[in-house]
Scaffold this active site. Structure first.
Site, short mmCIF file in Angstrom:
data_model
loop_
_atom_site.label_atom_id
_atom_site.label_comp_id
_atom_site.label_asym_id
_atom_site.label_seq_id
_atom_site.Cartn_x
_atom_site.Cartn_y
_atom_site.Cartn_z
N GLU A 142 0.53 15.11 2.61
CA GLU A 142 -0.21 15.24 3.79
C GLU A 142 -1.95 16.08 2.78
O GLU A 142 -1.44 17.46 2.39
CB GLU A 142 -0.15 15.97 4.72
CG GLU A 142 -1.74 16.36 5.70
CD GLU A 142 -2.70 15.30 6.27
OE1 GLU A 142 -1.52 14.42 7.25
OE2 GLU A 142 -3.69 15.59 6.32
N ARG B 44 0.69 -1.76 0.57
CA ARG B 44 0.15 0.30 -0.10
C ARG B 44 0.58 1.31 0.18
O ARG B 44 1.83 1.30 0.43
CB ARG B 44 -0.70 -0.12 1.15
CG ARG B 44 -1.75 1.40 1.44
CD ARG B 44 -2.61 1.28 2.31
NE ARG B 44 -3.42 2.49 2.53
CZ ARG B 44 -4.25 3.05 1.48
NH1 ARG B 44 -4.83 2.42 0.55
NH2 ARG B 44 -4.83 4.24 1.75
N ILE B 45 0.73 2.70 -0.64
CA ILE B 45 1.30 3.07 -0.82
C ILE B 45 0.12 4.51 0.27
O ILE B 45 -0.89 4.41 -0.50
CB ILE B 45 1.06 3.91 -2.56
CG1 ILE B 45 2.07 3.26 -3.01
CG2 ILE B 45 1.89 5.82 -2.10
CD1 ILE B 45 2.70 3.75 -4.64
N ASP C 137 -5.53 17.08 -6.95
CA ASP C 137 -4.72 16.36 -6.20
C ASP C 137 -3.53 16.59 -6.70
O ASP C 137 -3.28 16.12 -7.90
CB ASP C 137 -5.02 15.14 -6.80
CG ASP C 137 -4.78 13.66 -5.46
OD1 ASP C 137 -3.46 13.95 -4.56
OD2 ASP C 137 -4.90 12.66 -6.10
N ARG D 238 -0.42 15.26 -5.31
CA ARG D 238 0.51 13.87 -4.83
C ARG D 238 0.98 12.81 -5.51
O ARG D 238 0.68 13.62 -7.21
CB ARG D 238 -0.55 13.03 -3.82
CG ARG D 238 -1.33 13.37 -2.69
CD ARG D 238 -2.03 12.19 -2.45
NE ARG D 238 -3.15 11.57 -2.81
CZ ARG D 238 -4.07 11.44 -3.22
NH1 ARG D 238 -3.85 10.31 -1.48
NH2 ARG D 238 -4.87 11.29 -3.72
#
Ligand SMILES: [Zn+2]
Length: 217
Positions: free
Chosen positions: A110, A67-68, A144, A146
């Protein structure tokens, strides 16, 4: 003291490339799910740090559950009911414990990369009725931000080649594939929506393309 050196990078996409992360520390980590190991990686291209919790034999042809996990302070630590992040992290740890091997890369981006202060600002807008995307847009922030490349590089550094991706996020699967990992299977990590998570999860499904069924009993 653990010396800062890169691990074997054979059998993956990063062979021959200059590493962009380095393992800086490693130790045992007993948990309520059993014995794990914990390692800290540093990015060599930014000030980002990564925490990896893992167990079992990882250099294997068997697909390894991974899992990332994107940091969610409110969900992971304070058990916020606004999202299912903490539940997903726990489910991943349980799955890895049950299988006897696996990896969680804990990515400290975060609030989908906007940081905790902006995330709380977004929550304030959600208190007024905005959804998770509208709130970010009103704040002039990305929906997003990320990036997962370095998380995948860490998985490869640990020796993984074939994985079972514990995720509902197709971007994470794509990043794993682009990084040279064979994603043999996706394992859904889904929980029944509550009145607090219903709107959030349906935005994730219908606007962000997450692989969710949103089944209620
Ligand atoms: Zn969350």
């Amino acid at each position: 003291m653990y010396s800062e050196s890169t691990q074997n990078l054979q059998n993956n996409h990063f062979v021959g490339l200059i590493p962009s992360v380095v393992k800086a520390a490693e130790a045992k980590l007993p948990t309520k799910y059993g014995e794990f190991r914990i390692a800290g990686y540093r990015s060599l291209t930014s000030d980002e740090e990564f925490v990896v919790v893992y167990k079992g034999k990882l250099r294997t042809n068997e697909p390894v559950p991974v899992r990332i996990h994107s940091q969610c302070l409110t969900g992971d630590v304070f058990h916020s009911a606004k999202c299912d992040c903490g539940d997903q992290l726990q489910r991943a740890m349980e799955t890895i414990a049950k299988e006897g091997r696996g990896v969680v890369v804990y990515q400290q981006q975060e609030g989908r990369g906007i940081g905790i202060i902006n995330k709380i600002r977004a929550y304030a807008l959600q208190d007024e009725g905005a959804d998770t995307i509208e709130a970010n847009v009103k704040l002039g922030l990305g929906i997003d931000l990320r990036r997962y490349e370095q998380c995948v590089e860490i998985l490869c550094d640990l020796g993984l080649t074939r994985v079972k991706a514990l995720t509902n996020n197709p971007d994470k699967i794509q990043a794993m594939r682009q990084g040279g990992l064979e994603v043999v299977e996706r394992v859904a990590i889904e929980f029944e929506p509550s009145k607090d998570t219903q709107k959030y999860l349906s935005v994730k499904k219908f606007q962000m393309g997450h692989l969710l069924n949103l089944v209620t009993s």
